[in-house]
Enzyme design. Sequence first.
Site, PDB file in Angstrom:
ATOM      1  N   HIS A 100       1.043  -1.119   0.082  1.00 56.73           N
ATOM      2  CA  HIS A 100      -0.103   0.028  -0.109  1.00 56.73           C
ATOM      3  C   HIS A 100       0.817   1.133   0.162  1.00 56.73           C
ATOM      4  O   HIS A 100       0.499   2.480   0.025  1.00 56.73           O
ATOM      5  CB  HIS A 100      -0.714  -0.166   1.207  1.00 56.73           C
ATOM      6  CG  HIS A 100      -1.641  -0.886   1.553  1.00 56.73           C
ATOM      7  ND1 HIS A 100      -1.749  -2.201   2.467  1.00 56.73           N
ATOM      8  CD2 HIS A 100      -3.213  -1.998   0.490  1.00 56.73           C
ATOM      9  CE1 HIS A 100      -2.531  -3.182   1.921  1.00 56.73           C
ATOM     10  NE2 HIS A 100      -3.928  -2.830   1.074  1.00 56.73           N
ATOM     11  N   HIS A 132       5.724   7.007   6.421  1.00 59.37           N
ATOM     12  CA  HIS A 132       5.325   6.948   5.015  1.00 59.37           C
ATOM     13  C   HIS A 132       4.499   7.387   3.762  1.00 59.37           C
ATOM     14  O   HIS A 132       4.420   8.795   4.336  1.00 59.37           O
ATOM     15  CB  HIS A 132       3.858   5.295   4.925  1.00 59.37           C
ATOM     16  CG  HIS A 132       3.155   6.054   5.879  1.00 59.37           C
ATOM     17  ND1 HIS A 132       2.142   5.637   6.786  1.00 59.37           N
ATOM     18  CD2 HIS A 132       2.085   6.466   4.920  1.00 59.37           C
ATOM     19  CE1 HIS A 132       1.358   6.303   6.984  1.00 59.37           C
ATOM     20  NE2 HIS A 132       0.853   6.770   5.705  1.00 59.37           N
ATOM     21  N   HIS A 134       2.761   8.727   0.205  1.00 60.37           N
ATOM     22  CA  HIS A 134       1.234   8.723  -0.220  1.00 60.37           C
ATOM     23  C   HIS A 134       1.615   9.557  -1.676  1.00 60.37           C
ATOM     24  O   HIS A 134       1.827  10.381  -1.471  1.00 60.37           O
ATOM     25  CB  HIS A 134      -0.323   9.196   0.328  1.00 60.37           C
ATOM     26  CG  HIS A 134      -0.451   8.595   1.208  1.00 60.37           C
ATOM     27  ND1 HIS A 134      -1.489   7.053   1.341  1.00 60.37           N
ATOM     28  CD2 HIS A 134      -0.232   9.280   2.407  1.00 60.37           C
ATOM     29  CE1 HIS A 134      -1.458   7.112   2.561  1.00 60.37           C
ATOM     30  NE2 HIS A 134      -0.372   7.727   3.197  1.00 60.37           N
ATOM     31  N   HIS A 157       3.406  11.230   5.903  1.00 52.32           N
ATOM     32  CA  HIS A 157       3.350  11.124   6.970  1.00 52.32           C
ATOM     33  C   HIS A 157       4.126  10.207   8.256  1.00 52.32           C
ATOM     34  O   HIS A 157       3.914   8.853   8.078  1.00 52.32           O
ATOM     35  CB  HIS A 157       1.094   9.655   7.123  1.00 52.32           C
ATOM     36  CG  HIS A 157       0.849  10.529   6.738  1.00 52.32           C
ATOM     37  ND1 HIS A 157      -0.531   9.691   5.677  1.00 52.32           N
ATOM     38  CD2 HIS A 157       0.060  12.384   6.047  1.00 52.32           C
ATOM     39  CE1 HIS A 157      -0.939  10.855   5.498  1.00 52.32           C
ATOM     40  NE2 HIS A 157      -1.160  12.367   4.772  1.00 52.32           N
ATOM     41  N   THR A 245      -6.364   7.071   7.517  1.00 53.13           N
ATOM     42  CA  THR A 245      -6.514   7.620   5.765  1.00 53.13           C
ATOM     43  C   THR A 245      -6.724   6.085   5.129  1.00 53.13           C
ATOM     44  O   THR A 245      -6.900   6.035   4.067  1.00 53.13           O
ATOM     45  CB  THR A 245      -6.078   8.498   4.658  1.00 53.13           C
ATOM     46  OG1 THR A 245      -5.077   8.174   5.178  1.00 53.13           O
ATOM     47  CG2 THR A 245      -6.456   9.421   5.603  1.00 53.13           C
ATOM     48  N   THR A 246      -6.350   4.638   5.701  1.00 49.87           N
ATOM     49  CA  THR A 246      -6.599   3.709   4.997  1.00 49.87           C
ATOM     50  C   THR A 246      -7.184   2.715   5.775  1.00 49.87           C
ATOM     51  O   THR A 246      -7.765   3.126   7.275  1.00 49.87           O
ATOM     52  CB  THR A 246      -5.214   2.822   5.237  1.00 49.87           C
ATOM     53  OG1 THR A 246      -4.686   3.377   7.405  1.00 49.87           O
ATOM     54  CG2 THR A 246      -4.266   3.634   4.143  1.00 49.87           C
TER      55      THR A 246
END
Length: 306
Positions: A100, A132, A134, A157, A245-246
């Site tokens: 992800h 991590h 995005h 993040h 957000t996941t």
Amino acid sequence: MFVLRFWWPLAILSCSSALIEIPADYLTAIRQDRADEDAAGDYNYDHQGADWTGTCDTGQRQSPIDLIFSDSTLSSIPRIRFNNYNQSLRTPLVLTNNGHTANMVLPLTRGGQRPYINGGLLPGDFEVQSVHFHWGSRSSKGSEHAINFVRYDVEMHIVHKNRRYESMGEATQQPDGLAVLGVMFRAVPRSRPNSQLYGLNKIFNQVPRIVEYNSNVTISGQLNVGQLLGDVVTGEFYTYNGSLTTPDCAESVTWTVFSDILDFPERQIAKLWTLKDSRSRPLINNYRDIQDTNGRPVYYRALQKL
Ligand SMILES: *[C@@H]1O[C@H](CO)[C@@H](O)[C@H](O)[C@H]1NC(C)=O
Ligand SMILES: *[C@@H]1O[C@H](CO)[C@@H](O)[C@H](O)[C@H]1NC(C)=O
Ligand SMILES: *[C@@H]1O[C@H](CO)[C@@H](O)[C@H](O)[C@H]1NC(C)=O
Ligand SMILES: [Zn+2]
């Protein structure tokens, strides 16, 4: 002769294992992080999260949102205080493609401390856990939050856990359990050498080694959490109550998103677009759609009094 025959293999063995040895507590943290991630079940970004269920679907304080200056409450909020952010972390660091995102669980400092933040509108001390990213694709931008309707190329993040709670699993179930710092990256064609980007460059240099799902790479050499922030101005930010957000989109996050944008080389960002997900498809556009604020207040801290 006897000594030589046994001495050589032993020396080589201990030498190579010393290079890759991962402290037991760090390994445990990495495995726990992975177990937490796997517990969320299988999900993908085919519909930018519109098909996710449970709290993702029914929640009322979801993230990301559009951060709009003219809709936010300007108030005199303290700065975020970064504690032990300048202390070198234990080595090595492990960067993983979990299908992800590119994720790095952060170890303790060499002095055995856990860097933490407080201040802002944070309800307590929040200890750093992981970082991590995005991102979008060659033709799209992939930040999760938008600022004044603008999406940026990458959003980083840095995830923190309230010191009050034992584990991420526990914190995730509390409204004040987590604090995430969001930093927007803008891809710049060619940038002047910037020593402030040393830490981020060090991480991005290894991204080509985690193209495959489930792969990992160790990053050696000195790094501290503060280096993740590059030269971003941390005195100006939006803050609001939201969610992961996941999946499972737990409503446990105090968000702090800096309004200053970090200029980062496009050639580094492009490495993220080469990663693959668990289906061996390109791992691109791993951002969630903008969510409704449902009347939640968003606060803005300005560098100078407005
Ligand atoms: C880290 O920051 C603290 C507080 O500002 C300071 O006292 C300390 O000397 C710094 N340490 C390093 C290694 O820069
Ligand atoms: C990194 O990947 C290797 C090879 O798949 C695996 O054996 C190892 O357990 C992984 N390390 C971590 C810390 O996940
Ligand atoms: C988050 O919610 C709590 C409880 O309602 C409230 O006290 C706090 O001010 C909120 N924080 C932000 C940043 O909106
Ligand atoms: Zn994230």
